[in-house]
Design an enzyme around this catalytic site. Structure first.
Site, PDB file in Angstrom:
ATOM      1  N   SER A 122      26.603   8.207  22.601  1.00 62.08           N
ATOM      2  CA  SER A 122      27.897   7.513  22.581  1.00 62.08           C
ATOM      3  C   SER A 122      28.949   8.140  21.681  1.00 62.08           C
ATOM      4  O   SER A 122      30.109   7.736  21.731  1.00 62.08           O
ATOM      5  CB  SER A 122      27.710   6.039  22.191  1.00 62.08           C
ATOM      6  OG  SER A 122      27.209   5.324  23.285  1.00 62.08           O
TER       7      SER A 122
ATOM      8  N   LYS B 134      36.029   2.194  15.407  1.00 60.23           N
ATOM      9  CA  LYS B 134      35.391   1.592  16.586  1.00 60.23           C
ATOM     10  C   LYS B 134      35.153   0.109  16.327  1.00 60.23           C
ATOM     11  O   LYS B 134      34.730  -0.266  15.219  1.00 60.23           O
ATOM     12  CB  LYS B 134      34.068   2.325  16.853  1.00 60.23           C
ATOM     13  CG  LYS B 134      33.352   1.915  18.134  1.00 60.23           C
ATOM     14  CD  LYS B 134      32.116   2.789  18.360  1.00 60.23           C
ATOM     15  CE  LYS B 134      31.407   2.437  19.654  1.00 60.23           C
ATOM     16  NZ  LYS B 134      30.241   3.306  19.921  1.00 60.23           N
TER      17      LYS B 134
ATOM     18  N   SER C 113      29.962   5.239  24.522  1.00 56.90           N
ATOM     19  CA  SER C 113      30.694   4.016  24.267  1.00 56.90           C
ATOM     20  C   SER C 113      31.860   4.190  23.292  1.00 56.90           C
ATOM     21  O   SER C 113      32.752   3.340  23.245  1.00 56.90           O
ATOM     22  CB  SER C 113      29.760   2.936  23.712  1.00 56.90           C
ATOM     23  OG  SER C 113      29.231   3.330  22.450  1.00 56.90           O
TER      24      SER C 113
END
Lengths: 463, 74
Positions: free
Chosen positions: A174, A80, A150
């Site tokens: 997330s 990420k 996210s």
């Protein structure tokens, strides 16, 4: 034979060791797949092909020389774009960080590299992880939909077969929300179990770093590497890390699994409720005792969550927000602007309410070993969708994706998310297993037992 | 003007000033939305904490019960 992009970590590792596959060949196959499909899915912020192939070649040489770094040796993963990677831009998908190139790895990335993982590149996140999508990434199950967020790039990339493992972060859902929305797995460990050093902050007291994968079993080698005390992250807990692989017994006999009567089944799609209740039935058939429980005091979870996350995020961003507010996206700018205006008294009251949430969960865990709840009340939204229509009311995408997840961020409890079927619209649905503090192993054991008896985690999208 | 209306007006005025101070350059409509949002949040959180006993310690019960050392609610 299983396609290379469909291999799980254990099987890929087996083939790397029996000589029928090399890390270079696996990496090349995944890079080829990324090249063919990522224009459509837009998972990657940056593909680090050359360094990945170099690392894969080095991994192959080590294995050939008899040096085995463990289950992640030679395994390609996605990172990420919130996690610092030395020498590689780490933008948090924000214009504010467009030119940021860290000189050292985050602790998590350093540990993954030391364990032999091959980093294919940086994948998308909502800007600074402050939202429930990851533009421009699309959901492989329906490219008109978002992957949630996210950690949407991690979830979409796993579902698409771009990598075998990934890092995520979870402040209000997330990791778990995109896992549910994309039909993959993720674990939000106990607060402080995994170092967040070098991971961009959203909210100091709510942020959790953790792994994602296509199966619960594939979460284990990643969590094993990531977990542990880190002197560079003062929130990490200095306690021994158990052997998580030993937890995967496939046996839930004698365990008590609580199914909340309140809150976690409020306002959700009927097929999600029935899907999660079928999980309870399956685990009951496997020998677990299923009991209904009440969790008192879960009123106003979203307001309490926002009254903490917004001012903490605003504090983190204060300097850059003053200097260049226009360099933030509209939604994050609004959330940070509001965060600057939350009164200290509201924040303090939210902390008091949060303590009561912790106590409520503590009381419930006197009666049960784990809790079973839906991962999301809804499926992935369309890209332009801002609300879900419940007939008698509308709910923002943010609220719908946060409300089942943020209570365990407030309480710091571990939670493993996994898929349990599909809604009528063809999109994946998921459940979460919530455990006592530091008992990630139990949540993994229960979710893995479910996966041994079902095949939802083996379904693949066509895109 | 009721006390709560006066309080809300003060809050709006303060929010406007703070918005200028923090350089957010929020539009008027945005400020109004932010104030409304914050007021609703504040009232919800207050309603929740009113239900707690006034001497509820912030974090001690949780940590003492499970022996977890952290600063989750510190």
């Amino acid at each position: 034979m299983t396609e290379l992009h469909d291999l799980d970590i254990a099987n890929a590792g087996r083939r790397l060791r029996d000589g029928s596959l090399t890390s270079v060949k696996l990496t090349e196959a995944l890079l080829d797949r990324i090249g063919r499909y990522d224009d459509k899915l837009q998972v990657f912020v940056r593909v680090t092909s050359n360094s990945a192939l170099d690392a894969a070649a080095a991994a192959d040489r080590k294995l050939a020389a008899g040096v085995d770094l463990g289950p992640l040796h030679g395994i390609p993963i996605g990172v990420k774009d919130l996690y610092d990677t030395a020498g590689v831009p780490t933008t948090s998908c924000s214009r504010i960080r467009a030119d940021y190139v860290p000189s050292v790895d985050s602790t998590a990335v350093a540990k993954l590299r030391e364990a032999g993982a091959i980093i294919l590149g940086k994948v998308s996140t909502h800007e600074f992880a402050f939202g429930f999508d990851a533009p421009p990434t699309r959901n492989p199950w329906n490219t008109e939909c978002t992957p949630s967020g996210s950690s949407g790039g991690s979830a979409a990339g796993l579902a698409a077969g771009f990598f075998l493992g990934a890092t995520g972060s979870d402040t209000g859902g997330s990791i778990r929300a995109p896992s549910a929305a994309c039909g993959v797995c993720g674990i939000k460990p106990t607060y402080g179990r995994v170092s967040k050093h070098g991971v961009a902050v959203l909210s100091w007291s709510l942020d959790h770093a953790g792994p994602m994968a296509r199966t619960v079993a594939d979460l284990v080698p990643q969590l094993q590497v990531l977990a542990g005390h880190d002197h560079r992250d003062p929130t990490t807990i200095d306690v021994p890390v158990p052997n998580y692989a030993e937890a995967l017994t496939g046996d839930v006999g004698g365990l008590t699994i609580g199914v909340p009567r309140n809150y976690f089944f409020d306002k959700l799609l009927p097929e999600i409720e029935s899907g999660v209740r079928q999980v309870a039935d399956e685990l009951g058939s496997a020998g677990a005792r299923i009991v209904d429980v009440d969790i008192p005091g879960l009123d106003h979870m979203l307001e309490i969550f926002l009254s903490i996350v917004q001012p903490e995020a605003a504090a983190y961003h204060l300097q850059s927000f003053r200097r260049a507010p226009d360099r933030y996206g509209d939604d994050v700018r609004e959330l940070l602007g509001q965060g600057n205006l939350v009164a200290a008294t509201t924040y303090i009251h939210a902390l008091r309410a949060r303590a009561a949430v912790c106590q409520s969960f503590a009381q419930v865990f006197d009666q049960v070993d784990v809790l079973l709840a839906p991962g999301l009340p809804v499926t992935a939204p369309k890209v332009s969708q801002t609300e879900y229509d419940w007939g008698d009311s509308a709910e923002s995408v943010f609220a719908a994706h946060a409300r089942y997840n943020c209570p365990t961020n407030l309480a710091g409890l571990p939670s493993t998310s996994a898929p349990c079927g599909f809604a009528n619209n063809g999109l994946p649905i998921g459940f979460q297993i919530i455990g006592r503090p530091l008992d990630e192993a139990m949540t993994l054991r229960v979710a893995d037992t479910y996966q041994r008896r079902t095949d939802w985690h083996l379904r693949r999208p066509v895109f | 003007m009721s006390e709560s209306e006066a309080s809300n007006r003060r809050h709006d005025a303060w929010a406007t000033e703070l918005a200028k101070f923090t350089g957010t350059e929020m539009k008027v409509a945005h400020r109004g939305h932010a104030a409304e949002f914050l007021r609703a949040n504040r009232e919800a959180v207050l309603a929740r904490t009113k239900a707690l006993s006034s001497d509820t310690p912030p974090a001690l019960h949780f940590d003492a019960r499970w022996g977890v050392r952290n600063d989750r609610t510190a």
